[in-house]
Design a protein around this motif. Structure first.
Motif, mmCIF file in Angstrom:
data_model
loop_
_atom_site.group_PDB
_atom_site.id
_atom_site.type_symbol
_atom_site.label_atom_id
_atom_site.label_comp_id
_atom_site.label_asym_id
_atom_site.label_seq_id
_atom_site.Cartn_x
_atom_site.Cartn_y
_atom_site.Cartn_z
ATOM 1 N N LEU A 1 0.857 -1.178 0.000
ATOM 2 C CA LEU A 1 0.000 0.000 0.000
ATOM 3 C C LEU A 1 0.895 1.229 0.000
ATOM 4 C CD1 LEU A 1 -2.906 1.138 0.198
ATOM 5 C CD2 LEU A 1 -2.565 1.215 2.663
ATOM 6 N N LEU B 1 -14.017 -0.673 8.726
ATOM 7 C CA LEU B 1 -12.621 -0.627 8.313
ATOM 8 C C LEU B 1 -11.715 -0.430 9.527
ATOM 9 C CD1 LEU B 1 -10.306 -0.545 6.303
ATOM 10 C CD2 LEU B 1 -10.860 1.859 5.887
ATOM 11 N N GLU C 1 -8.104 -4.612 3.430
ATOM 12 C CA GLU C 1 -8.183 -4.343 1.992
ATOM 13 C C GLU C 1 -9.514 -4.781 1.392
ATOM 14 O OE1 GLU C 1 -6.321 -8.388 2.518
ATOM 15 O OE2 GLU C 1 -6.068 -6.449 3.474
ATOM 16 N N SER D 1 -12.325 -3.730 2.460
ATOM 17 C CA SER D 1 -13.252 -2.613 2.677
ATOM 18 C C SER D 1 -13.434 -1.805 1.391
ATOM 19 C CB SER D 1 -12.713 -1.705 3.774
ATOM 20 O OG SER D 1 -13.449 -0.510 3.828
ATOM 21 N N TRP E 1 -10.937 1.092 1.133
ATOM 22 C CA TRP E 1 -9.511 0.825 0.939
ATOM 23 C C TRP E 1 -9.046 1.356 -0.406
ATOM 24 C CZ3 TRP E 1 -6.325 -0.391 4.614
ATOM 25 C CH2 TRP E 1 -5.070 -0.917 4.320
#
Length: 88
Positions: free
Chosen positions: A37, A70, A81, A83, A86
């Protein structure tokens, strides 16, 4: 506002702020996670969660239930991830 509503609001606010801190620790500072990320996306999501916690007017239309879900996933490290919030 009733006492129960105040307690619920404070708990939700605390959860969102804690999740933002966890997000920064894991993804922005790179402590404990390395799943790719981008730090900028993680910082943006942290700011978003903090904004919801602080009831910023621009975020009144944000999905509070999804943000809380989340936050739970982030704190529990349970596939956040998945969600809708995200970053893609």
């Amino acid at each position: 506002m009733a006492l129960n509503e105040i307690a619920l609001y404070q708990a939700q606010r605390s959860l969102l702020l804690d999740a933002a801190a966890v997000l920064r620790r894991r993804y922005v500072r790179g402590v404990g996670r390395g799943d790719g990320l981008p730090a900028a996306a993680a910082e943006g999501l942290s700011n978003f969660l903090e904004g919801i916690a602080r009831s910023e007017p621009a975020l009144h239309n944000a999905d509070l239930n999804e943000a809380i879900a989340l936050a739970h996933r982030l704190i529990d490290d349970d596939h956040p991830e998945h969600s809708r919030l995200w970053p893609a």
